[in-house]
Design an enzyme around this catalytic site. Structure first.
Site, short mmCIF file in Angstrom:
data_model
loop_
_atom_site.label_atom_id
_atom_site.label_comp_id
_atom_site.label_asym_id
_atom_site.label_seq_id
_atom_site.Cartn_x
_atom_site.Cartn_y
_atom_site.Cartn_z
CE LYS A 165 -57.87 9.12 31.34
NZ LYS A 165 -57.35 8.36 30.37
CE LYS A 219 -63.93 7.75 28.44
NZ LYS A 219 -63.53 6.24 27.85
CE LYS A 243 -58.38 1.19 25.47
NZ LYS A 243 -57.62 2.20 25.95
P1 ATP Z 1 -58.51 4.90 28.86
O1 ATP Z 1 -59.29 4.75 30.19
O2 ATP Z 1 -57.06 4.05 28.91
O3 ATP Z 1 -58.58 6.41 28.27
P2 ATP Z 1 -60.84 4.51 27.08
O4 ATP Z 1 -61.66 3.36 27.21
O5 ATP Z 1 -61.02 5.62 27.28
O6 ATP Z 1 -59.30 4.00 27.87
P3 ATP Z 1 -59.37 5.01 24.60
O7 ATP Z 1 -58.08 4.38 24.13
O8 ATP Z 1 -59.03 6.50 25.61
O9 ATP Z 1 -60.22 4.19 25.65
O10 ATP Z 1 -60.19 5.39 23.17
C1 ATP Z 1 -60.36 4.45 22.16
C2 ATP Z 1 -61.43 4.96 21.37
O11 ATP Z 1 -62.63 4.54 21.99
C3 ATP Z 1 -61.57 6.43 21.26
O12 ATP Z 1 -62.07 6.54 19.79
C4 ATP Z 1 -62.83 6.84 22.14
O13 ATP Z 1 -63.43 8.07 22.09
C5 ATP Z 1 -63.70 5.40 22.41
N1 ATP Z 1 -64.23 5.31 23.49
C6 ATP Z 1 -63.74 5.44 24.87
N2 ATP Z 1 -64.65 5.09 25.81
C7 ATP Z 1 -65.92 5.00 25.20
C8 ATP Z 1 -67.17 4.75 25.57
N3 ATP Z 1 -67.28 4.71 26.87
N4 ATP Z 1 -68.18 4.58 24.82
C9 ATP Z 1 -67.80 4.87 23.38
N5 ATP Z 1 -66.74 5.08 22.79
C10 ATP Z 1 -65.56 5.12 23.86
MG MG Z 2 -59.89 7.74 26.95
#
Ligand code: ATP
Ligand code: MG
Length: 338
Positions: free
Chosen positions: A121, A203, A206
């Site tokens: 990040k 990965k 969002k």
């Molecule tokens: P950001 O980019 O804002 O960090 P994010 O997609 O990583 O968004 P988080 O809010 O950090 O989402 O994570 C929410 C949940 O989703 C956590 O339990 C995390 O482990 C899971 N998660 C995040 N990305 C993935 C992915 N690509 N595949 C499976 N699980 C995921």
């Molecule tokens: Mg995340």
């Protein structure tokens, strides 16, 4: 501890939060949210919107407010029941920030500096590497430890943060006697790490600025079909799970996550078929998987008063539970209590 022995029937506790940085993706859904509903049947669960975590990217205030409410609605839309689980908004519960400060003093600089998410990040937010981004895993540790969680359902990406949480808890326990439950990761088999549709070595996130890289759980069916059509694959044109076929492996894992099929069954289903057919089938499975969530979500957003009531209810219960741990910690470390 005595309490725990006196109540052998106690259900295990689970905690998981989601950031309101953007609408969750199919990755968040398959890796986390989909398991939350099942877990809420089997365990005592605390789920919530991690709006304090979202501050690390300094979001637009109006957007943060809207997305926090939408993310809360989404937790209800995936089937969580506020009478069964604690469903809350992190910033409404002052103990989180309070505990995070205390735990900052029990986490080492070197430990936090090793976190790969911080390093990643820092690259993507080169113009705003704030201290919040650095101590993010400590706030996450506070979230978990406040509720004495036994399990934390996380995607693969959060494993390192959970290890740090356990290290902090162990350090605190060894200094002051048993205070925190040591949490364990709960990682689903399929969908644990859904990858970006445009760069399957990264990965799916969002907060990825490229809208074609991820499928949001509120995307309309035609958008979902379009995104899968343009998903990056390879030139082999063979639906097979194999090293080096990151794009196809990812689509297979998404398909498996939606249908429950094994990789062998998927390979058999698409034997002799091209990627076009396979992508269409994956898109269709995702559309059907997400349809009920999208419909319920739209319905809930029409009833803001109901959402506000649910948030109040979650706040009250979460405060009651977390204050117990906070008080214990304050007593142990020597903060004056009146
Ligand atoms: P950001 O980019 O804002 O960090 P994010 O997609 O990583 O968004 P988080 O809010 O950090 O989402 O994570 C929410 C949940 O989703 C956590 O339990 C995390 O482990 C899971 N998660 C995040 N990305 C993935 C992915 N690509 N595949 C499976 N699980 C995921
Ligand atoms: Mg995340």
């Amino acid at each position: 501890m005595q309490n725990q022995q006196a109540q052998p029937e106690r259900k295990k506790k689970v905690l998981s939060l989601i950031q309101p940085t953007a609408v969750p993706t199919v990755g968040n859904y398959l890796g986390a949210l989909k398991n939350w509903k099942q877990m809420s049947e089997d365990y005592d669960c605390v789920y919530g919107v991690a709006d304090l975590h979202a501050l690390t990217v300094r979001p637009d205030p109006a957007l943060l407010r809207r997305q926090s409410l939408e993310t809360f609605a989404l937790l209800l839309a995936i089937g969580l029941d506020p009478d069964q689980s604690v469903i809350c908004v992190q910033s409404r519960i002052h103990t989180h920030a309070e505990m995070a400060w205390v735990l900052n003093c029990y986490a080492q600089f070197g430990e936090a500096a090793r976190m790969t998410q911080f390093k990643d990040k820092s690259k993507t937010n080169a113009d705003n590497i704030n201290v919040g981004l650095f101590t993010y895993p400590v706030l996450m540790a506070a979230d978990i430890l406040l509720y004495q969680a036994d399990y934390v359902p996380i995607g693969d990406d959060q494993k390192q943060h959970l290890e740090l949480c356990r290290d902090i808890a162990e350090r605190f326990n060894s200094l002051y006697g048993k205070t925190f439950t040591l949490p364990e990761a709960f990682i689903g088999k399929v969908g644990a790490r859904v990858m970006s549709l445009q760069d399957p070595t990264k990965k799916m996130s969002k907060s990825d600025p490229n809208p074609r890289a991820s499928v949001s759980i509120l995307d309309e069916p035609d958008a979902i079909v379009r995104k899968f059509k343009s998903a990056v694959t390879d030139s082999e044109a063979r639906v097979k799970f194999a090293p080096g076929k990151d794009g196809i492996n990812n689509l297979m894992s998404i398909y498996a996550g939606c249908t429950g099929l094994s990789y062998e069954a998927i390979e058999a289903e698409f034997e002799g078929k091209g990627y076009g057919d396979f992508k269409a089938a994956v898109a269709e499975a995702v559309v059907e998987e997400l349809r009920p969530v999208r419909e319920k979500f739209n319905e809930l957003l029409e009833d803001k008063a109901y959402l506000a009531d649910c948030i109040d209810k979650g706040t009250e219960t979460a405060l009651r539970i977390s204050k117990r741990t906070m008080d214990k910690v304050k007593r142990k470390i020597g903060l004056i209590r009146l």
